[in-house]
Design a protein around this motif. Sequence first.
Motif, PDB file in Angstrom:
ATOM      1  N   SER A 138       0.819  -1.204   0.000  1.00 25.64           N
ATOM      2  CA  SER A 138       0.000   0.000   0.000  1.00 25.64           C
ATOM      3  C   SER A 138       0.859   1.263   0.000  1.00 25.64           C
ATOM      4  O   SER A 138       0.579   2.219  -0.725  1.00 25.64           O
ATOM      5  CB  SER A 138      -0.924   0.001   1.216  1.00 25.64           C
ATOM      6  N   ARG A 139       1.926   1.277   0.794  1.00 29.87           N
ATOM      7  CA  ARG A 139       2.786   2.467   0.864  1.00 29.87           C
ATOM      8  C   ARG A 139       3.521   2.690  -0.459  1.00 29.87           C
ATOM      9  O   ARG A 139       3.650   3.832  -0.927  1.00 29.87           O
ATOM     10  CB  ARG A 139       3.770   2.326   2.019  1.00 29.87           C
ATOM     11  N   ILE A 140       4.044   1.621  -1.061  1.00 30.58           N
ATOM     12  CA  ILE A 140       4.744   1.759  -2.339  1.00 30.58           C
ATOM     13  C   ILE A 140       3.776   2.216  -3.429  1.00 30.58           C
ATOM     14  O   ILE A 140       4.110   3.074  -4.255  1.00 30.58           O
ATOM     15  CB  ILE A 140       5.413   0.430  -2.734  1.00 30.58           C
ATOM     16  N   SER A 141       2.580   1.666  -3.417  1.00 29.69           N
ATOM     17  CA  SER A 141       1.567   2.083  -4.382  1.00 29.69           C
ATOM     18  C   SER A 141       1.228   3.558  -4.208  1.00 29.69           C
ATOM     19  O   SER A 141       1.069   4.294  -5.194  1.00 29.69           O
ATOM     20  CB  SER A 141       0.314   1.239  -4.220  1.00 29.69           C
ATOM     21  N   GLY A 142       1.122   4.004  -2.974  1.00 34.03           N
ATOM     22  CA  GLY A 142       0.848   5.415  -2.711  1.00 34.03           C
ATOM     23  C   GLY A 142       1.959   6.311  -3.221  1.00 34.03           C
ATOM     24  O   GLY A 142       1.697   7.381  -3.789  1.00 34.03           O
ATOM     25  N   ALA A 143       3.211   5.881  -3.036  1.00 36.23           N
ATOM     26  CA  ALA A 143       4.338   6.663  -3.542  1.00 36.23           C
ATOM     27  C   ALA A 143       4.310   6.750  -5.067  1.00 36.23           C
ATOM     28  O   ALA A 143       4.570   7.798  -5.655  1.00 36.23           O
ATOM     29  CB  ALA A 143       5.648   6.043  -3.069  1.00 36.23           C
ATOM     30  N   ALA A 144       3.964   5.631  -5.724  1.00 38.38           N
ATOM     31  CA  ALA A 144       3.872   5.628  -7.186  1.00 38.38           C
ATOM     32  C   ALA A 144       2.764   6.560  -7.666  1.00 38.38           C
ATOM     33  O   ALA A 144       2.916   7.250  -8.677  1.00 38.38           O
ATOM     34  CB  ALA A 144       3.632   4.209  -7.693  1.00 38.38           C
ATOM     35  N   LEU A 145       1.654   6.591  -6.948  1.00 37.28           N
ATOM     36  CA  LEU A 145       0.571   7.506  -7.307  1.00 37.28           C
ATOM     37  C   LEU A 145       1.006   8.955  -7.169  1.00 37.28           C
ATOM     38  O   LEU A 145       0.631   9.806  -7.991  1.00 37.28           O
ATOM     39  CB  LEU A 145      -0.657   7.243  -6.440  1.00 37.28           C
ATOM     40  N   CYS A 146       1.787   9.263  -6.147  1.00 37.23           N
ATOM     41  CA  CYS A 146       2.285  10.624  -5.963  1.00 37.23           C
ATOM     42  C   CYS A 146       3.172  11.039  -7.134  1.00 37.23           C
ATOM     43  O   CYS A 146       3.080  12.167  -7.640  1.00 37.23           O
ATOM     44  CB  CYS A 146       3.058  10.739  -4.645  1.00 37.23           C
ATOM     45  N   VAL A 147       4.042  10.131  -7.567  1.00 41.20           N
ATOM     46  CA  VAL A 147       4.906  10.425  -8.713  1.00 41.20           C
ATOM     47  C   VAL A 147       4.061  10.641  -9.969  1.00 41.20           C
ATOM     48  O   VAL A 147       4.284  11.587 -10.737  1.00 41.20           O
ATOM     49  CB  VAL A 147       5.924   9.290  -8.929  1.00 41.20           C
ATOM     50  N   SER A 148       3.074   9.773 -10.182  1.00 40.01           N
ATOM     51  CA  SER A 148       2.227   9.911 -11.364  1.00 40.01           C
ATOM     52  C   SER A 148       1.452  11.229 -11.329  1.00 40.01           C
ATOM     53  O   SER A 148       1.207  11.836 -12.379  1.00 40.01           O
ATOM     54  CB  SER A 148       1.262   8.732 -11.470  1.00 40.01           C
ATOM     55  N   ALA A 149       1.079  11.695 -10.145  1.00 41.69           N
ATOM     56  CA  ALA A 149       0.367  12.970 -10.027  1.00 41.69           C
ATOM     57  C   ALA A 149       1.245  14.128 -10.476  1.00 41.69           C
ATOM     58  O   ALA A 149       0.796  15.015 -11.219  1.00 41.69           O
ATOM     59  CB  ALA A 149      -0.078  13.184  -8.578  1.00 41.69           C
ATOM     60  N   LEU A 150       2.507  14.123 -10.049  1.00 44.47           N
ATOM     61  CA  LEU A 150       3.418  15.199 -10.439  1.00 44.47           C
ATOM     62  C   LEU A 150       3.680  15.171 -11.940  1.00 44.47           C
ATOM     63  O   LEU A 150       3.758  16.227 -12.590  1.00 44.47           O
ATOM     64  CB  LEU A 150       4.730  15.071  -9.659  1.00 44.47           C
TER      65      LEU A 150
END
Length: 241
Positions: free
Chosen positions: A73-85
């Motif tokens: 879940s944490r790694i997925s959240g980090a990937a989503l943050c990168v995709s947002a930027l």
Amino acid sequence: MSALSSPPVVRADQRSPSAAAAGYGGVVAIAVFFGSFILGLMFHSALATSTYPAADDAAELIVLWRMEDPGVSRISGAALCVSALVFAWFSAWFSAVVHRTGRVQAALVTFAGGLASALGLLLSGVLQWVAQRPENIAEEPVLLVVHQITFVLGGPMVVISLAPIVAVGGLALMRAKLLPAWLGWTGVVLGALALGSVVMLLPEDGSLTYLVPLGRFLSLLWLTVVAMLLARRRGREPAGA
């Protein structure tokens, strides 16, 4: 060199509309976005021990998933943050293309839609960390609320916000002769579909959640095709265009 013999200075707003499609920045941005976004989905689904729970699943299932796959879940959240930027980067490129056609209001609307989508992804990614806090997992009502908020931000908010970027952007680029009519009107239709995702929030049972992935991936596919077409058009232009 005298002033009479100096070459004329061409400002950005004096160039032909087709000069708006400058390079492959949009293609690179959308490609990196897809990579990071799909990576986040893979961690949530393919690499977890069980399927990511839906927003309306029982609290017991959500707690069990969170306890079994905290790192996923944490790694997925980090990937989503990168995709947002990265999507914010793409939105800036896309709105600049629209702006250079002289349609300032359309450019602002497309940029606002892109930023809203990026914000939804960013907040959804950040809240994955909040959902994994031990004190929140221990409180089922709190965890259920946070889990549902992550879904609303990363799902309906992102898709609804895609409506202006594909619909308004499609119309503006079509009128500037940068897109064929069929592709421009396709953007308008997809914008209506993305905006229609708001009805998913009406039924309590979440029976219309299928509208979210449908509007999301069709709109992103359209943006990818448009970015590639604009880059290709720019590549065919004469050096002095």
